[in-house]
Structure formats: structure tokens, C-alpha cells
Design an enzyme around this catalytic site. Structure first.
Site, short mmCIF file in Angstrom:
data_model
loop_
_atom_site.label_atom_id
_atom_site.label_comp_id
_atom_site.label_asym_id
_atom_site.label_seq_id
_atom_site.Cartn_x
_atom_site.Cartn_y
_atom_site.Cartn_z
N CYS A 66 -0.62 4.44 2.20
CA CYS A 66 -0.66 4.39 3.67
C CYS A 66 -0.10 3.02 4.05
O CYS A 66 1.07 2.78 3.79
CB CYS A 66 -2.03 4.71 4.24
SG CYS A 66 -3.46 3.95 3.44
N CYS A 100 0.89 -1.17 0.00
CA CYS A 100 0.00 0.00 0.00
C CYS A 100 0.91 1.20 0.00
O CYS A 100 1.50 1.54 1.03
CB CYS A 100 -0.91 -0.01 1.22
SG CYS A 100 -1.86 1.53 1.39
#
Lengths: 214, 251, 251, 214
Positions: free
Chosen positions: D111, D108
Site C-alpha cells: 500500500c 511499502c
């Protein structure tokens, strides 16, 4: 010239201060730098160059259309005519001209390239992450932050100094300054106007004084 | 290198910090650091592209919390070691000596001096006068290549893959990409390239803005050639140009 | 927002830090911060997109020097204030009290309790079952739009302007861009889009790699439509879509 | 359950520790959170979920081809069959299958989205800037750093969790494990293999022990 006469001897010895002192000692010991030469460099950039040089160039360009043309065509040669030496970060100088239709803005997004011989060393804001990041993607917002509100019809050209060229803006000459001397005109020209984050103003009180004097 | 230094177009750095009546330097050590760097460029111990590369190699968190001349200092110290001018131990030891109230001057008598007129000191990277054929001419439509090398480059991320127009041929200059890693002298034309801001920042960006970048020839491809290549199938290039090697050679 | 959080493709962060036998949390306060955030999501005081937006709004230098749960804490504190749950003064005063050896428990008796099974607590953002027409279908060629809004978005910079292929339609979800700024519920299809890594990182990138991103419909345009628009002249769009407003509304 | 029995009472009160204590006090006072509920959340994520759950799923998929097909088609429904509850960051779970031709990697970049119900909370390296930045642009380099050298002919698919979908990798079953029980197979599956930064190994000593036992 005595050693380091431009240093603030009363400032606290912070981490960087100690480190730089150590580097200087090492390099002097190794014969790679000469403290007197360092003093001369500091003196040059602290006292001899600065925006007043660029302002002289701008004022001359305002009053002498032929100089203006030469300046826009070959800035290094033109400023040499005025007895202004070139130097680091100015070997390849380009002067970009503001017109009623086009406003120019100078930035260096990757570091902080700046035309030292005509403007001196850059102010902190020019080197700030905020300016470096936003000047290319939001020049009108940046200008607003500097108090400059351009007519929406004015085209903006942002010059990102990514290679060897260094840029200086030739600002618009303000109205009502026809009778000012070259020196008075130079006095109106600010550093920010030559970066493109300001326009040159002829304040009413200055104008009033000039009118009185006539 | 897609580094933290490549800030064009980023958000989040807040308002632009302005200081009234700002002095040229804010501390004595900034004066000295500036002068030491300039004097060292003049000695050609390292070149300005290596210096920029060393600044870009500062870890991002340190880059952001350091002031401008602190970044110079960090890069300078890294290069002194890289170039075997001074070891980490020597620098540590000299710092301890400075902390002990050691002289600001030399630890011992200098072996040589090198007085050079300040105005002549600097990066010393003139336009090259060797004749190199130019691939582009003013008016040509180009695309900035999508290069993502871990090497130093002066092609900002925000321009990559974007279409622009050659406005001016500045002549022949040393390509920074290789010069920053070992000092190779690759001579290439450098052009002023204008990009419409809507091409850079998208269709929703207001009209009436452009950005002009000075880009070396290997950063650019012809928009016409690209269109041809795209309509041809699959694999495009087999030879590698001088820039854009993705992986840094291990030292 | 082109923020520091948008790290895909950046260089310079060094080796990946690995820890053997790593615990789930590294400190008691991390446990509590995690649980507080989850419990607060369940109370719908703010939504997960607002939380992400608040993390992204941490100034870049602070973002980089903070640990993961420090970023949660900073964002959480900002949102408590933004949502008028607690003022800066209240937080300061409670911190002073905690410093003075104050209880870890409540300052006074809780007014209500809200016991919820942990596994049911979370961002609570289900797939929407409302029927919304889908603009794309698997196999369609698309271009990720070059959006550079200062708002929160889940379209990373590295994909913008790049061509990909729709692999799957995940159904209808809340668009984060507007949901992160005031909680508007814009329902849009979200697609799995595959990008060849050479499209993302340039022709010199090795073949045989791709990146799959989950992208909401307003992030995408049809590659065919784009080609048509590009061959037509100049100005392209007059209506604004739901994403990509460049300027944040002043609060 | 007593208050905060999972807290380390002997750790120093750092800045964040104080702040978080203050936040908790404030929110409890305002009736917005219940300390017992916080304890239950911590207990759940610290003790009840973790990679062993994902490993169970993988082992079942290895031994039951029909379960494998259901898992790849609808992971949430398939793991529910095993009595594994879904939950935050797992409402929309997708299992991606490694094959001899394709290796999958989860990241990711924006985040640190991660499939909590099957893998627990992510390790620090998954949340690190180094991993977030490089997994999409240099997956082979990342894999090398983890000691995984893929055949150059193997295609890599990197799944950047930019929306609501959460991903788990179904790793390749190692050779020579035909006789292992489901539980023994689950014991071979590591967290990193389900992220894609490792491959599942069947170490010679384990194999030897198994052979001895037969």
C-alpha cells in the site's frame, strides 16, 4: 472479391476503428499488405475454421480407436488424414485425452494461445483476465463456474500454453451414444468441451429421439 | 518481464465473462486488425515474439482497460514505429484522413501486393531441425529458475523456483527471450514440465491437480544440481546464461 | 489475495513520477477523504485491515487508473455499505444533493459529535501486551510460506517460498489476515525477516542487497523443519493454520 | 473554527469531489463524524506534521551520540524526549541508520505505509506504482533515477513496511558540517534523505557562506 465485404459499414467510427483504418491505409500504400489478402484472411477465420473442425476430429477418435491412438501420438499428422490443413497456432498441436480418472483443461496465462486450425479463434472468455488468472490456480472453481462439477477423485491437468505447443482436449464420449453416427457424435461436441471447461453431454431428449428413430 | 500480462494465479478479476452465440469478431476493425497482423507476420516485418513483447510493454493500466484487439492495435502501432515502417506523424495523419471520411482503402495505389493463402499465414516459427544436445530427458526433476529479467520471457512468475518433472522433450525451438528483442535465433530444447499444484500454490492447495508448462531449457535447472549447489557455500555462478539479463539494453 | 496491489517486483510502470514542491493534498476532496477515513477509524466502524482489504478488492483496472485517494474513496464507500452504515441508494441520493449545490455540511443537524485530538486518531492497533509464546528467535532460518489465499494478507508474493533469517522479534500484534475479514483478534508474534535479494530475485541479481519484511509468525515456517518434511514422503500437514484458507467464505 | 476553511472552493466539482461531499454529509447526519474534527485532522496533517520534524530528529542524532543510540534502540521513546508526539502510523517507529557500508531504503509495496508523525504524509512518488514495484527488486536503479549513485560496495537494505513498523532513515552526516548548529544541520536534511532516495548534501555555496560567517 470486393474490398472489405465483411466489414460492418454501419458501425460507428470509434477510436480503434479509425486507427485500424489508418494503419491499413498506410500499409497498403507502402505495399506491405494487400486488402484482398486481408479479406481472404478474415473470411478464413470467420467462415472456414471453427470448433466444428475439432468436433469432427473428436467424433472420429471416438469411433476409430486406431485413429485415436494416432491422434494422441501425432495430432498434426492425424488431422491431416482427415483433410484438415494445419496453419498458424496449430503447427504443433497436441491432443490430450480425458479419461474417467483425468480431466484436462487448456489455458494460456501469458496471452491467449489457442489451437486455431481445429477450434477457430478463441471466445472472449478464454482471453479474459479472469480465466487466464484462475485456470491454473483454481481449475475446480473455474469448472464450477462453467457448471461442471467433477468427482473430487478426478485428477485435473491444466495445460498452460507457454510455448509453441497448442492443445485440444479429447473429451470423454458420453454413455448411450453407441448407435450414433459419426456426424451425430460430432454434433454433440462443443467448443468448451475441447477446451476442457465442459463435458460432452448426450441430452435425454436427443437420446429419446434417437431411440424413437431406431 | 514481470508484467501485468503474467496473470497466472492472480485474484480479483471477477467472474469469467461468457457470451452466448459469440461472433468471431465484435467489430469490423477487429477483423481488419487481426488480418493486418497476420499478413504482417507473413512479411516478417517483425516476429511473433516481438509482437508479444510489444503487447506486454503496454502500460499496465492501459493493458487492463483495453480489449484483446485493442492491445493488438497498440502493440502493432508501437512496432510500426520501432521498425521504422511508419512514424507517429504518418499514423496521426492517416488517422485524420480516415476521420475525414477518407477511403478505407489505400491512400494511393499499392506498390506491391502480397497474396498469400490464409492458412499458410502466421507466426511461421517451425520446430527447428538442427540437432542441439538436450540437457534433460523425460523423468528428470527440474527447478524452474527464478529469473526476473525486464526482457520478454515465457516463464511465468508462478512457476519460478518451483520443482517439476520433465514429461516430454518437444524438440528444438527458437528461444523467445532473445528473439523478442532484436530477433536473435537461439535454438534450445523445449520441454513439457509438470508441476504439482501444491508445489505451485502451497501445501494447503487441494491434492490431485497439476499444471503442465512448456519451458525452454535455459528456464530450467536440474533439481539434483541445485541441491548440490545449495549445500556448497555462497556464490554460485559466474557465467551468465542466454536468458535473464536483468536490465534492458538502452536503445 | 494475489491482487494487483501486490506490486513488489513488477515491471512496466515506467519512471517514478516526481513533483517539485508537492502540496500535502492536491484537491479539497482529498483533504476531506483523508480526514473522514481517519475519523472513522477512531470510531471503530471498521478496522485498518478491513480498509486495506477493501482497497485491494477494487477491480484491478480501476485500481490502476485511480489515484491514491480515489482508491480510499472507493474502499470507503464499499465499507459503508458492507457495514450497513449507508446504502448505495443513500450515497447516490446524497451525491445528487451535493451535485445540486447542496451544502458541504450536514444534510440535517448532526446527532452527535466526536471531537478527538487529531494526533490520537488512527488505526489504533497497538502492540499487544498479552504473552504469546514465540516460535522463532533472532538468527533462526525461516521460509516464507507459499500461501495463496483469496483473503487479505500482508505476505507479499515476491517473498513466498523464499528463505530468510529472523532479525528481530517485534512482539505480539493482531494478525491482519483474519482481522480484515470480520475483525477476529488473532495475536501472533511479528518478526523482522531479512531476505538476500539473490534469494528473492535469482542468482543473476547483483550481490549486496537485501530486503527486510515484517512478517507474522503464521507466514513463516522453520527452514530446518521444512528440510525435514521435504525429505520425508508426500503429504505434509493435516491441520490448517489460521491463515491461508484458500476460499473466501460466502457472505 | 469555521467549516472547511482549508478547502479550495474554486476547484471544479469533479466526480470524487461530489462523492466525498456526499459521504461527509451522510456521516455527519448520522452523527459519525464532526466537521470540526475533520478540519482539525486536515490542519494537523497539512500544517503541523511534515519532514521538518524528522529533520529535527536527524540533526539531534548527528550532534548527540547518546541520543542517536537511544533513537536507534527505541525511536518512539527518543522522539518523545524532543516533545514530538507519536500518532497514527508512528506507534511503532524504527529508525535505520545509514553508514559508509550500508544504505537503507524505505518502501511499502502493498500500500503506502509511511511514518506520518515524523515525515507527514507521503509524496505521490512514494505512493506510485513505479516506486512500489521497483524499490524492492531494483533499488540501485531507483536510486539512480533519484540521482544517487552509490559505490557498488555499499550494501543496500530495503525495508518493505509490511506490518505495523514504520521506518525512517537516519542519513549520513555530510562532511564539513562540524561547525553547523543543530538548526542549520536540520535545514540540510531532506524528506527524500529520510526515505533513503537521497543523501544529505552540504552544498559548496552553503559551506562558503558558513565559512564567511566564521
Amino acid at each position: 472479391m470486393s474490398d472489405h465485404d465483411h466489414r460492418d459499414h454501419n458501425e460507428p467510427e470509434s477510436g480503434p476503428a479509425l486507427r485500424v483504418k489508418a494503419i491499413e491505409s498506410l500499409l497498403v500504400e507502402k505495399g506491405l499488405v494487400d486488402p484482398a489478402a486481408l479479406d481472404a484472411i478474415v473470411d478464413h477465420y470467420e467462415n472456414k475454421v471453427g470448433p466444428r473442425i475439432g468436433a469432427r476430429v473428436v467424433a472420429r477418435a471416438w469411433i476409430d480407436p486406431r485413429f485415436r491412438r494416432r491422434l494422441l501420438a501425432d495430432a498434426v499428422a492425424a488431422i491431416a488424414e482427415l483433410g484438415i490443413p494445419s496453419g498458424p497456432e496449430g503447427e504443433h498441436l497436441m491432443v490430450v485425452e480425458n479419461t474417467p480418472e483425468v480431466h484436462n483443461l487448456i489455458v494460456c496465462t501469458l496471452c491467449s494461445c489457442y489451437p486455431w486450425p481445429v477450434l477457430g479463434l478463441p471466445p472472449t472468455w478464454y482471453k479474459s483476465f479472469a480465466y487466464r488468472s484462475r485456470a491454473v490456480s483454481d481449475p475446480r472453481g473455474v469448472l464450477r463456474e462453467f457448471g461442471v462439477e467433477l468427482d473430487p477423485g478426478v485428477e485435473i491437468r491444466v495445460w498452460d500454453s507457454s510455448a509453441e505447443l497448442r492443445y485440444m482436449v479429447l473429451p470423454l464420449r458420453p454413455a448411450g451414444t453407441e448407435k450414433l453416427s459419426e456426424g451425430e457424435l460430432a454434433g454433440l461436441v462443443t467448443r468448451d468441451a475441447m477446451i476442457g471447461t465442459a463435458v460432452v453431454k448426450y441430452p435425454p431428449d436427443t437420446a429419446a429421439r434417437a431411440a424413437e428413430r431406431d | 518481464m514481470n508484467g501485468i500480462h503474467d496473470m497466472g494465479g492472480m485474484h480479483g478479476f471477477g467472474p469469467i465473462p461468457r457470451e452466448a452465440n459469440e461472433p468471431v469478431f465484435h467489430a469490423g476493425w477487429e477483423r481488419r486488425m487481426f488480418a493486418i497482423a497476420l499478413a504482417t507476420f507473413a512479411r516478417r516485418i517483425f516476429n511473433v515474439d516481438e509482437f508479444r513483447r510489444a503487447i506486454e510493454q503496454i502500460p499496465p493500466a492501459d493493458y487492463l482497460r483495453s480489449s484483446y484487439y485493442e492491445r493488438w492495435m497498440r502493440a502493432f502501432i508501437a512496432l510500426l514505429q520501432e521498425k521504422n515502417i511508419a512514424s507517429a506523424e504518418e499514423i496521426e495523419s492517416a488517422s485524420r484522413q480516415a476521420l475525414g471520411g477518407g477511403a478505407a482503402g489505400p491512400l494511393s495505389a499499392p506498390r506491391t501486393t502480397a497474396a498469400t493463402p490464409p492458412a499458410a499465414i502466421g507466426a511461421a516459427r517451425p520446430r527447428a531441425h538442427r540437432r542441439v544436445p538436450a540437457r534433460f530427458k523425460p523423468g528428470d526433476r527440474v527447478i524452474a529458475r527464478n529469473l526476473n529479467s525486464e526482457h520478454h520471457t515465457r516463464l511465468p512468475r508462478y512457476a519460478r523456483g518451483r520443482r517439476g518433472v520433465i514429461r516430454r522433450d518437444w524438440g528444438v525451438f527458437i528461444l523467445p527471450d532473445s528473439h523478442a528483442h532484436g530477433g536473435a535465433i537461439d535454438l534450445c530444447h523445449c520441454y513439457s514440465v509438470e508441476f504439482d499444484s501444491r508445489e505451485l500454490w502451497g501445501d494447503e492447495h487441494p491434492a490431485g491437480e497439476s499444471v503442465l508448462l512448456d519451458l525452454w531449457e535455459p528456464y530450467l535447472e536440474s533439481a539434483a544440481a541445485k541441491r548440490g549447489a545449495a549445500s556448497a557455500s555462497g556464490k554460485r555462478r559466474t557465467t551468465k546464461p542466454a536468458v535473464g539479463r536483468r536490465r534492458l539494453a538502452k536503445p
